[in-house]
Design an enzyme around this catalytic site. Sequence first.
Site, short mmCIF file in Angstrom:
data_model
loop_
_atom_site.label_atom_id
_atom_site.label_comp_id
_atom_site.label_asym_id
_atom_site.label_seq_id
_atom_site.Cartn_x
_atom_site.Cartn_y
_atom_site.Cartn_z
N HIS A 271 0.86 -1.19 0.00
CA HIS A 271 0.00 0.00 0.00
C HIS A 271 0.89 1.23 0.00
O HIS A 271 1.93 1.26 0.64
CB HIS A 271 -0.90 0.03 1.25
CG HIS A 271 -2.07 0.95 1.08
ND1 HIS A 271 -1.98 2.30 1.29
CD2 HIS A 271 -3.34 0.71 0.70
CE1 HIS A 271 -3.15 2.85 1.05
NE2 HIS A 271 -4.00 1.92 0.69
N ASP A 328 -7.98 -5.16 -0.19
CA ASP A 328 -8.46 -6.06 -1.25
C ASP A 328 -8.12 -7.52 -1.02
O ASP A 328 -8.55 -8.38 -1.80
CB ASP A 328 -7.87 -5.61 -2.60
CG ASP A 328 -8.45 -4.26 -3.01
OD1 ASP A 328 -7.67 -3.40 -3.46
OD2 ASP A 328 -9.66 -4.07 -2.84
C1 SDX Z 1 -6.24 0.00 -3.09
O1 SDX Z 1 -4.30 4.44 -2.20
C2 SDX Z 1 -5.28 3.88 -1.60
O2 SDX Z 1 -5.72 4.29 -0.52
C3 SDX Z 1 -5.88 2.69 -2.34
C4 SDX Z 1 -6.91 1.90 -1.57
C5 SDX Z 1 -8.18 2.70 -1.31
O3 SDX Z 1 -8.87 2.41 -0.32
O4 SDX Z 1 -8.49 3.58 -2.15
O5 SDX Z 1 -6.39 1.47 -0.34
C6 SDX Z 1 -7.36 0.67 -2.37
O6 SDX Z 1 -6.00 0.28 -4.23
C7 SDX Z 1 -5.36 -0.98 -2.34
C8 SDX Z 1 -4.16 -1.50 -3.21
C9 SDX Z 1 -4.68 -2.65 -4.11
N1 SDX Z 1 -3.58 -2.99 -5.09
C10 SDX Z 1 -2.97 -4.19 -5.00
O7 SDX Z 1 -3.14 -5.00 -4.09
C11 SDX Z 1 -1.98 -4.43 -6.14
C12 SDX Z 1 -0.67 -4.98 -5.58
N2 SDX Z 1 -0.02 -3.88 -4.84
C13 SDX Z 1 0.92 -3.07 -5.50
O8 SDX Z 1 0.91 -3.00 -6.88
C14 SDX Z 1 1.40 -1.85 -4.75
O9 SDX Z 1 1.71 -2.24 -3.49
C15 SDX Z 1 0.50 -0.63 -4.68
C16 SDX Z 1 0.02 -0.24 -6.04
C17 SDX Z 1 -0.66 -0.89 -3.80
C18 SDX Z 1 1.32 0.51 -4.08
O10 SDX Z 1 2.29 0.81 -4.99
P1 SDX Z 1 3.47 1.87 -4.66
O11 SDX Z 1 3.19 2.63 -3.42
O12 SDX Z 1 3.74 2.62 -5.92
O13 SDX Z 1 4.68 0.95 -4.30
P2 SDX Z 1 5.70 0.38 -5.36
O14 SDX Z 1 4.97 -0.24 -6.51
O15 SDX Z 1 6.72 1.41 -5.63
O16 SDX Z 1 6.33 -0.82 -4.50
C19 SDX Z 1 7.45 -0.59 -3.64
C20 SDX Z 1 8.28 -1.86 -3.75
C21 SDX Z 1 8.65 -2.20 -5.20
O17 SDX Z 1 9.83 -2.98 -5.13
P3 SDX Z 1 11.30 -2.20 -5.26
O18 SDX Z 1 11.19 -1.28 -6.44
O19 SDX Z 1 11.46 -1.49 -3.96
O20 SDX Z 1 12.27 -3.33 -5.46
O21 SDX Z 1 7.49 -3.00 -3.30
C22 SDX Z 1 7.28 -3.88 -4.38
C23 SDX Z 1 7.56 -3.12 -5.66
O22 SDX Z 1 7.99 -4.01 -6.68
N3 SDX Z 1 5.87 -4.28 -4.30
C24 SDX Z 1 5.44 -5.54 -4.48
C25 SDX Z 1 4.06 -5.47 -4.24
N4 SDX Z 1 3.70 -4.22 -3.95
C26 SDX Z 1 4.82 -3.49 -3.99
N5 SDX Z 1 6.08 -6.66 -4.80
C27 SDX Z 1 5.32 -7.77 -4.88
N6 SDX Z 1 3.96 -7.82 -4.67
C28 SDX Z 1 3.32 -6.67 -4.35
N7 SDX Z 1 2.01 -6.68 -4.14
#
Ligand code: SDX
Length: 392
Positions: A271, A328
């Site tokens: 998140h 989710d």
């Molecule tokens: C919602 O914003 C909100 O409030 C949203 C929400 C709401 O109520 O409106 O809470 C609802 O959208 C919840 C999120 C649902 N999405 C998912 O579950 C999809 C999987 N999660 C990710 O794609 C990610 O964690 C996000 C999109 C939720 C957040 O993305 P960020 O903040 O841009 O973080 P990032 O992608 O930069 O990740 C940081 C690191 C990265 O690795 P490095 O570059 O540091 O090596 O963490 C890794 C990412 O690759 N990472 C994951 C991961 N989520 C982040 N690696 C594996 N699996 C994951 N789920």
Amino acid sequence: KTGYITIDEGFKNTGSTTSDITFLDGEEGILRYRGYSIEDLADKADFLEVAYLLIYGELPTAAEYDVFVAKITKHTMVNEDMRKIFDGFPVNAHPMGIMSALASAMSGFYPDSFDDKKPDNTELHIIRLLAKFPTLATWCYKKSQGHPINYPKNELDYCSNFLHMMFALPVENYKVDPKVSSALNKLLILHADHEQNCSTSTVRLVGSSKANIYSSISAGISALWGPLHGGANQEVIEMLEEIRNDGGDVQKYIDKAKDKNSGFRLFGFGHRVYKNFDPRAKIIKKAADDVLSLLGVNDPVLEIAKGLEEAALKDEYFVSRKLYPNVDFYSGIIYRALGIPTNMFTVMFAIGRLPGWIAQWLELRDQKQAIGRPRQIYTGPTIKDFVEKSKR
Ligand code: SDX
């Protein structure tokens, strides 16, 4: 001259507004709507009470609540001409695409929503959106089943009405199970607002150009559909099913998610704000156990989900990046136990988030915010001479 512009990709360190609506503390895992904790509201409130709280700023008195509910009840039917738009969709059209289109189409039925020479009717448009969303959502499900649509029943409460329109069939008597409507009530409250997330920021940005509320909400639905945002709840169940069909080896999928080249992420994990447990995920996880045992549903993907969570929270990659289950991760397991199909999960998120979008759109308008218009740092080619097509 770009010295004064800093690029903040994904707005990771940018605040877009002040707001009185929702408070998040990502480190502590705190979520409050207008000062009330999500734990209290999920436990003690009714979804329309929370909608009122978000939109008008305070919990309603009993009399205010009754007036609000009566207004919504009076507008649950949809103009029959909307069915002509609806009937134009192919049977397998994704419900989020239909809902985004129908939300925007509502502006065509209520032109005073964008004609500022007419008196401001925003209050009525808010009631119409809250009242008609569940009706329109159930149409999507009925169409996908080849079943006739149901009309709302004014004697039913909001959640029971939704369930009745979803599952009632002309050939048999459908009685809403109060355990099911109470589980739905809790889920809708947990999704009701979440400060400046992607879809809410979209609603505010569209609203900042003084576009009408229906078009702004339609844009929010589209943003929510994305698999990185609300669309994740559908992806989670599909991921859990894949793990289950693949022998239940959760570590294999954790390793795949850690491999950047795999392009695979663990949906329902991570998140932007919460670097601790998403408080909603904690409540939903407990509710999943309660609802499934109450309904006598034994869903093997719940055990897969728990196993995946347990293994991920021991894994350095996830722990170091503070990736915890988000809202989710468990919600789809409950929706499924309530009989709601996977492709309707994000629509459920939208029904829950609607009052939050409305509250944020109103706040932007009341704050008289300037139109949202960020800058950029240009990295394209310098000036070029035009060459005639025959000479290119
Ligand atoms: C919602 O914003 C909100 O409030 C949203 C929400 C709401 O109520 O409106 O809470 C609802 O959208 C919840 C999120 C649902 N999405 C998912 O579950 C999809 C999987 N999660 C990710 O794609 C990610 O964690 C996000 C999109 C939720 C957040 O993305 P960020 O903040 O841009 O973080 P990032 O992608 O930069 O990740 C940081 C690191 C990265 O690795 P490095 O570059 O540091 O090596 O963490 C890794 C990412 O690759 N990472 C994951 C991961 N989520 C982040 N690696 C594996 N699996 C994951 N789920």
